[in-house]
Design a protein around this motif. Structure first.
Motif, PDB file in Angstrom:
ATOM      1  N   ASP A  41       1.021  -1.313   0.104  1.00  0.00           N
ATOM      2  CA  ASP A  41       0.133  -0.026   0.116  1.00  0.00           C
ATOM      3  C   ASP A  41       1.165   1.689   0.017  1.00  0.00           C
ATOM      4  O   ASP A  41       2.057   1.851   1.150  1.00  0.00           O
ATOM      5  CB  ASP A  41      -1.208   0.000   1.266  1.00  0.00           C
ATOM      6  N   PRO A  42       0.712   2.168  -1.150  1.00  0.00           N
ATOM      7  CA  PRO A  42       1.574   3.176  -1.140  1.00  0.00           C
ATOM      8  C   PRO A  42       1.085   5.013  -0.112  1.00  0.00           C
ATOM      9  O   PRO A  42       2.347   5.319  -0.033  1.00  0.00           O
ATOM     10  CB  PRO A  42       1.652   3.399  -2.628  1.00  0.00           C
ATOM     11  N   ARG A  43       0.301   4.691   0.313  1.00  0.00           N
ATOM     12  CA  ARG A  43      -0.103   5.284   1.491  1.00  0.00           C
ATOM     13  C   ARG A  43      -0.182   5.018   2.724  1.00  0.00           C
ATOM     14  O   ARG A  43      -0.250   5.864   3.525  1.00  0.00           O
ATOM     15  CB  ARG A  43      -2.026   5.429   1.254  1.00  0.00           C
ATOM     16  N   SER A  44       0.231   3.271   2.672  1.00  0.00           N
ATOM     17  CA  SER A  44       0.731   2.868   4.622  1.00  0.00           C
ATOM     18  C   SER A  44       1.922   3.890   5.115  1.00  0.00           C
ATOM     19  O   SER A  44       2.700   4.437   3.943  1.00  0.00           O
ATOM     20  CB  SER A  44       1.064   1.405   4.407  1.00  0.00           C
ATOM     21  N   PRO A  45       2.405   4.119   6.356  1.00  0.00           N
ATOM     22  CA  PRO A  45       3.688   4.684   7.069  1.00  0.00           C
ATOM     23  C   PRO A  45       4.165   3.541   6.903  1.00  0.00           C
ATOM     24  O   PRO A  45       6.211   4.231   7.027  1.00  0.00           O
ATOM     25  CB  PRO A  45       2.823   5.112   8.521  1.00  0.00           C
ATOM     26  N   GLU A  46       4.475   1.954   6.661  1.00  0.00           N
ATOM     27  CA  GLU A  46       5.806   1.723   6.692  1.00  0.00           C
ATOM     28  C   GLU A  46       6.298   1.748   5.109  1.00  0.00           C
ATOM     29  O   GLU A  46       7.885   1.775   4.575  1.00  0.00           O
ATOM     30  CB  GLU A  46       4.881   0.600   6.654  1.00  0.00           C
ATOM     31  N   HIS A  47       5.277   2.361   4.295  1.00  0.00           N
ATOM     32  CA  HIS A  47       5.661   2.696   2.631  1.00  0.00           C
ATOM     33  C   HIS A  47       6.289   3.759   2.578  1.00  0.00           C
ATOM     34  O   HIS A  47       7.478   4.128   2.428  1.00  0.00           O
ATOM     35  CB  HIS A  47       4.676   2.647   1.470  1.00  0.00           C
ATOM     36  N   ALA A  48       6.528   5.446   3.161  1.00  0.00           N
ATOM     37  CA  ALA A  48       6.553   6.035   4.132  1.00  0.00           C
ATOM     38  C   ALA A  48       7.929   5.884   4.065  1.00  0.00           C
ATOM     39  O   ALA A  48       8.852   6.641   4.220  1.00  0.00           O
ATOM     40  CB  ALA A  48       6.226   6.769   4.042  1.00  0.00           C
ATOM     41  N   ARG A  49       7.945   5.147   5.206  1.00  0.00           N
ATOM     42  CA  ARG A  49       9.679   5.013   6.085  1.00  0.00           C
ATOM     43  C   ARG A  49      10.527   4.044   5.269  1.00  0.00           C
ATOM     44  O   ARG A  49      11.730   4.433   5.393  1.00  0.00           O
ATOM     45  CB  ARG A  49       9.323   4.295   7.115  1.00  0.00           C
ATOM     46  N   VAL A  50      10.402   2.753   4.452  1.00  0.00           N
ATOM     47  CA  VAL A  50      11.436   2.474   3.308  1.00  0.00           C
ATOM     48  C   VAL A  50      11.458   3.329   2.209  1.00  0.00           C
ATOM     49  O   VAL A  50      12.567   3.976   2.042  1.00  0.00           O
ATOM     50  CB  VAL A  50      10.636   1.144   2.878  1.00  0.00           C
ATOM     51  N   ALA A  51      10.466   4.115   1.452  1.00  0.00           N
ATOM     52  CA  ALA A  51      10.638   5.315   0.752  1.00  0.00           C
ATOM     53  C   ALA A  51      11.929   6.727   1.546  1.00  0.00           C
ATOM     54  O   ALA A  51      12.767   7.023   0.535  1.00  0.00           O
ATOM     55  CB  ALA A  51       9.811   5.632   0.265  1.00  0.00           C
ATOM     56  N   ALA A  52      11.640   7.070   3.010  1.00  0.00           N
ATOM     57  CA  ALA A  52      12.455   7.859   2.854  1.00  0.00           C
ATOM     58  C   ALA A  52      14.386   7.098   3.651  1.00  0.00           C
ATOM     59  O   ALA A  52      14.841   8.528   3.063  1.00  0.00           O
ATOM     60  CB  ALA A  52      11.676   8.084   4.697  1.00  0.00           C
ATOM     61  N   LEU A  53      13.835   6.280   2.791  1.00  0.00           N
ATOM     62  CA  LEU A  53      15.605   5.689   2.871  1.00  0.00           C
ATOM     63  C   LEU A  53      16.302   5.136   1.364  1.00  0.00           C
ATOM     64  O   LEU A  53      16.871   5.152   1.450  1.00  0.00           O
ATOM     65  CB  LEU A  53      15.726   4.399   3.756  1.00  0.00           C
ATOM     66  N   GLY A  54      15.693   5.733   0.741  1.00  0.00           N
ATOM     67  CA  GLY A  54      15.563   5.593  -1.082  1.00  0.00           C
ATOM     68  C   GLY A  54      15.128   4.386  -0.858  1.00  0.00           C
ATOM     69  O   GLY A  54      16.380   4.166  -2.198  1.00  0.00           O
ATOM     70  N   VAL A  55      15.161   3.539  -0.395  1.00  0.00           N
ATOM     71  CA  VAL A  55      14.969   2.226  -1.153  1.00  0.00           C
ATOM     72  C   VAL A  55      12.567   1.934  -2.011  1.00  0.00           C
ATOM     73  O   VAL A  55      12.581   2.575  -1.398  1.00  0.00           O
ATOM     74  CB  VAL A  55      14.337   0.901  -0.452  1.00  0.00           C
ATOM     75  N   GLU A  56      12.811   1.680  -2.958  1.00  0.00           N
ATOM     76  CA  GLU A  56      11.948   1.706  -3.446  1.00  0.00           C
ATOM     77  C   GLU A  56      10.833   0.302  -3.476  1.00  0.00           C
ATOM     78  O   GLU A  56      11.632  -1.183  -3.179  1.00  0.00           O
ATOM     79  CB  GLU A  56      11.944   1.736  -5.225  1.00  0.00           C
ATOM     80  N   VAL A  57      10.022   0.429  -3.899  1.00  0.00           N
ATOM     81  CA  VAL A  57       8.691  -0.588  -3.764  1.00  0.00           C
ATOM     82  C   VAL A  57       8.092  -0.350  -5.388  1.00  0.00           C
ATOM     83  O   VAL A  57       7.421   0.964  -5.217  1.00  0.00           O
ATOM     84  CB  VAL A  57       7.797  -0.639  -3.536  1.00  0.00           C
ATOM     85  N   LEU A  58       8.240  -1.377  -6.069  1.00  0.00           N
ATOM     86  CA  LEU A  58       8.161  -0.762  -7.889  1.00  0.00           C
ATOM     87  C   LEU A  58       6.518  -1.483  -8.045  1.00  0.00           C
ATOM     88  O   LEU A  58       6.847  -3.195  -7.702  1.00  0.00           O
ATOM     89  CB  LEU A  58       9.104  -0.856  -8.229  1.00  0.00           C
ATOM     90  N   PRO A  59       5.994  -1.584  -9.315  1.00  0.00           N
ATOM     91  CA  PRO A  59       4.912  -1.661  -9.259  1.00  0.00           C
ATOM     92  C   PRO A  59       5.259  -3.244 -10.917  1.00  0.00           C
ATOM     93  O   PRO A  59       6.501  -3.400 -11.117  1.00  0.00           O
ATOM     94  CB  PRO A  59       4.361  -1.188 -10.652  1.00  0.00           C
ATOM     95  N   ASP A  60       4.948  -3.963 -10.741  1.00  0.00           N
ATOM     96  CA  ASP A  60       4.924  -4.658 -12.463  1.00  0.00           C
ATOM     97  C   ASP A  60       5.529  -4.292 -13.419  1.00  0.00           C
ATOM     98  O   ASP A  60       4.293  -2.887 -13.954  1.00  0.00           O
ATOM     99  CB  ASP A  60       3.992  -6.152 -12.152  1.00  0.00           C
ATOM    100  N   GLY A  61       6.255  -4.681 -14.397  1.00  0.00           N
ATOM    101  CA  GLY A  61       6.374  -4.047 -15.443  1.00  0.00           C
ATOM    102  C   GLY A  61       7.457  -3.117 -15.433  1.00  0.00           C
ATOM    103  O   GLY A  61       7.893  -2.759 -16.448  1.00  0.00           O
ATOM    104  N   THR A  62       7.766  -2.745 -14.282  1.00  0.00           N
ATOM    105  CA  THR A  62       8.886  -1.683 -14.354  1.00  0.00           C
ATOM    106  C   THR A  62       9.955  -2.049 -15.163  1.00  0.00           C
ATOM    107  O   THR A  62      10.660  -3.486 -14.745  1.00  0.00           O
ATOM    108  CB  THR A  62       9.213  -1.515 -12.698  1.00  0.00           C
ATOM    109  N   GLU A  63      10.698  -0.775 -15.758  1.00  0.00           N
ATOM    110  CA  GLU A  63      11.763  -1.454 -16.482  1.00  0.00           C
ATOM    111  C   GLU A  63      12.811  -0.605 -16.374  1.00  0.00           C
ATOM    112  O   GLU A  63      12.847   0.673 -15.996  1.00  0.00           O
ATOM    113  CB  GLU A  63      12.404  -1.667 -17.793  1.00  0.00           C
ATOM    114  N   LEU A  64      14.078  -1.109 -15.472  1.00  0.00           N
ATOM    115  CA  LEU A  64      15.265  -0.774 -15.211  1.00  0.00           C
ATOM    116  C   LEU A  64      16.680  -1.049 -15.702  1.00  0.00           C
ATOM    117  O   LEU A  64      16.667  -1.490 -16.330  1.00  0.00           O
ATOM    118  CB  LEU A  64      15.689  -1.065 -13.679  1.00  0.00           C
ATOM    119  N   THR A  65      17.542   0.207 -15.611  1.00  0.00           N
ATOM    120  CA  THR A  65      19.018   0.086 -16.802  1.00  0.00           C
ATOM    121  C   THR A  65      19.595   0.467 -15.143  1.00  0.00           C
ATOM    122  O   THR A  65      19.845   0.830 -13.955  1.00  0.00           O
ATOM    123  CB  THR A  65      18.702   1.347 -17.081  1.00  0.00           C
ATOM    124  N   CYS A  66      20.825  -0.989 -15.842  1.00  0.00           N
ATOM    125  CA  CYS A  66      21.838  -0.193 -14.237  1.00  0.00           C
ATOM    126  C   CYS A  66      23.140  -0.799 -14.980  1.00  0.00           C
ATOM    127  O   CYS A  66      22.860  -1.943 -16.170  1.00  0.00           O
ATOM    128  CB  CYS A  66      21.717  -1.013 -13.421  1.00  0.00           C
TER     129      CYS A  66
END
Length: 691
Positions: free
Chosen positions: A666-691
């Motif tokens: 749930d992107p609205r949850s405080p748990e999600h906000a806590r993780v995002a504050a440290l720069g860690v992501e939770v991405l949806p299916d289908g996301t493409e990344l490059t590195c």
């Protein structure tokens, strides 16, 4: 007041024991014994000197650190004499009616043989005589210590100075080989290796027995015994990797002597290291840097038996034995920041070696400045990153998150928890079961696990659609991290595709034997061992190594049929062209040094995010039994993965394999906000990344 005297006497005895122990460990015992007092003094003086050059680069650091060795010698003597004075003073105060000031004055008079004679009882006279003997003996030991130190220093610096003509200043391994082939002196390499084999053994003995030698810097700012040793070892490793049949046997011997010496010194300094690293373990030097060095050698006339791609696993297998220890010693000693020697505690650009101009008449040989790109190092405290202008280069590793949910998907068909109910109402996006695809060139794709939802995932990803021929497919194979049902069931969707390669650890291949036989009736597949020494190279230009991160055995495997071994692995995927690194670890039972080392070298990390908390299932579905046995490290809590990921802010960090009870869904949850504050992501299916 008797208790005060007792405490003073006890403290005095403890101080004297510490002082004498430090003296014996440093000056007398012929073995690399750790002296906390000496190393604390080194730590303090090094940082005090650094304060005098707050904004200077390497040249400023080198100027101030030149004084470290003499200050260490004076500081050790002063600390030992001061400790002895304090210890004898406390004992005299405890064993006599003397006041504090008188006791310290009498101790100083005896210790420095100033002629004061106590008129107290016999035991005080004995103590006076012992103190009087301590001062001269200590000074004599320190004086006798100096010839030993400077003798070892002179032997060391003679070879370092001789190396300058062969390797430049500062020394660099590829430059050693290039210069020999440029001037046709390659036959002198065996003697060079023999000289440095002997010197490495000498330094391993002397510098571990007398660690103060580590503070002695070379007479020239761009020379360093550490950098020279690393350069000679790199040259030997390069020759063995690129041209094994022509490499002299001395190359192997100098490598063995070199990393043995570095490890002896590391033990004396209590620097942790892996005593028997796997040849496939990751190193901080990248393939891109190695490839550029090989290109420079080719221009210099070096003829290699192996190409860069074939030689890289062999070179890495040698360098993994000494890279970590060498980098740490170079950092602690503030060595000149030469190429391929790791980061420093100060801001400085790696310095390439200077090559003399070819002044021969006529068409001489071409000038070959080092091709490795030079950029500033990261600031202290940041993760070690690879050299090269990464920010300006397109990253070539492409990753598609085909699915990001744990087994059962989200919403799970038989779960009515709040999160699953919200997903059914359309308030949260649905997720398929965890799976990813990776490519180095956009044409050859490799699946990371094969989920039960694979058919829908392939259909929804245009890059993985078949073509251009009727039966052509961009899929080249699968990399399995484990044998869990939600990671292997999708293999059946691929039946009939000819020529696929499925990499898996030995226990996983063994338990899948019936499935392998069944799938083999449709098409011929290869099933190589993912843990093979040196890793493996995938089509598309990807170098892969597998690393054990757990031992969880799937439920469907009978305990009697299970075999020991690495049931759960993580993959490190590196692109040969750009050096971009992906670490893929969707199933992690506990954070380990191996996993921490993988994340330290990564540009992108896909990590197990199954559970947010250790009691999550009990809270969500009021049934907690079984979560602890699932073998997944929680995101939070003691030793959780979020705390560990916070140590690697330089990488893009993404949680995958999310259980349907995980509030991160749930992107609205405080748990999600806590993780995002440290720069860690939770991405949806289908996301493409490059590195």
């Amino acid at each position: 007041m008797e208790w005060i005297s007792g405490v003073a006497g006890g403290l005095g005895a403890v101080v004297l024991v510490l002082v004498f122990s430090s003296i014996l460990r440093t000056l007398v015992v012929p073995r690399g014994l750790y002296s906390a007092l000496v190393f604390r003094l080194w730590w303090m003086l090094r940082r005090l000197l650094r304060l005098t050059a707050p904004r200077g680069g390497y040249d400023a650091i080198d100027r101030v650190q030149t004084w470290l060795a003499p200050l260490m010698l004076i500081g050790m003597l002063a600390t030992w004499l001061g400790g002895a004075l304090l210890g004898y003073g406390l004992l005299l105060y405890a064993l006599s009616p003397l006041s504090w000031a008188t006791a310290l004055r009498e101790a100083g008079s005896s210790l420095f043989t100033l002629g004061f004679a106590s008129e107290a009882r016999l035991k005080l006279s004995v103590l006076d005589f012992v103190a009087a003997a301590t001062g001269p003996v200590l000074i004599a030991l320190q004086i006798a210590y100096l010839p030993t130190l400077y003798g070892a220093y002179n032997r060391r610096e003679l070879e370092v100075t001789l190396l300058q003509a062969r390797a430049g200043e500062p020394a660099w391994g590829p430059e050693i080989l290039a210069r020999q082939w440029l001037v046709d002196t390659e036959t002198a390499l065996p003697q060079l290796y023999r000289d440095w084999e002997r010197l490495a053994s000498d330094m391993g003995e002397s510098h571990s027995t007398y660690p103060t030698l580590l503070t002695f810097r070379s007479p020239r700012p761009h020379r360093s015994w550490l950098v020279g040793l690393v350069a000679v070892m790199d040259a030997a490793a390069l020759q063995l990797a690129l041209d094994p049949r022509q490499a002299p046997p001395e190359a192997r011997l100098v490598l063995r002597a070199g990393f043995s010496a570095l490890r002896d010194i590391a033990r004396a300094l209590r620097i942790p290291f892996e005593p028997d690293p796997s040849p496939g373990s990751p190193i901080l030097l990248t393939f891109a840097e190695f490839d550029e060095a090989v290109a420079m050698l080719t221009e210099a006339g070096f003829r290699a038996e192996r190409g860069p791609e074939d030689a890289w696993p062999h070179f890495r297998g040698w360098r993994v034995n000494y890279e970590a220890v060498a980098y740490e010693l170079c950092r602690r000693c503030d060595a000149v920041p030469a190429l391929w020697t790791g980061p420093r505690d100060f801001s400085a650009a790696p310095i390439p070696p200077q090559r003399p101009v070819d002044r021969r008449p006529g068409p001489g040989r071409p000038e070959l400045p080092p091709r490795v790109r030079v950029v500033p190092r990261l600031r202290p405290g940041r993760p070690w990153r690879r050299m090269g202008m990464r920010a300006k280069e397109p990253m070539a590793v492409r990753i598609v998150l085909l699915g990001t949910a744990a087994g059962g998907g989200f919403p799970q068909w038989n779960c009515a928890c709040a999160l699953c109910a919200a997903a059914r109402r359309g308030e949260l996006p649905s997720r398929t079961q965890e799976c990813a695809a990776v490519s180095g060139n956009g044409r050859d794709w490799w699946l990371l696990n094969a989920s039960p939802d694979l058919r829908a995932q392939l259909t929804g990803t245009p890059a993985l659609w078949p073509g251009p021929g009727p039966r052509d497919t961009p899929l080249r194979g699968v990399l399995l991290t484990d044998a869990e049902a939600d990671h292997v069931t999708g293999l059946s969707e691929l039946r009939g595709a000819a020529g696929l390669t499925v990499y898996a650890a030995p226990p996983v291949r063994s338990v899948l034997a019936p499935a392998r036989a069944a799938l083999g009736r449709y098409a011929a597949w290869e099933w190589p061992d993912s843990l093979a020494d040196g890793g493996f190279v995938l089509s598309g230009g990807l170098v892969v190594t597998a690393h054990q991160v757990g031992g969880k055995i799937p439920k469907y495997v009978p305990s009697a049929a299970s075999e020991p071994g690495p049931w759960v692995t993580a993959y490190r995927v590196e692109d040969l062209a750009s050096g971009g690194v992906l670490v893929y670890a969707p199933c992690v039972g506990a954070w380990s040094p191996v996993l921490d080392g993988l994340c330290a070298t990564a540009d992108c990390v896909l990590l197990d995010g199954t559970f947010f908390a250790a009691d999550e299932m009990g809270t969500a579905v009021r049934k907690g039994a079984g979560q602890a046995a699932m073998g997944h490290l929680p995101v939070t809590g003691p030793g959780g993965s979020l705390e560990a990921l916070a140590r690697h802010p330089g990488a893009r960090r993404v949680y995958t394999h999310l259980n349907n009870t995980n509030p991160l869904l749930d992107p609205r949850s405080p748990e999600h906000a806590r993780v995002a504050a440290l720069g860690v992501e939770v991405l949806p299916d289908g996301t493409e990344l490059t590195c």
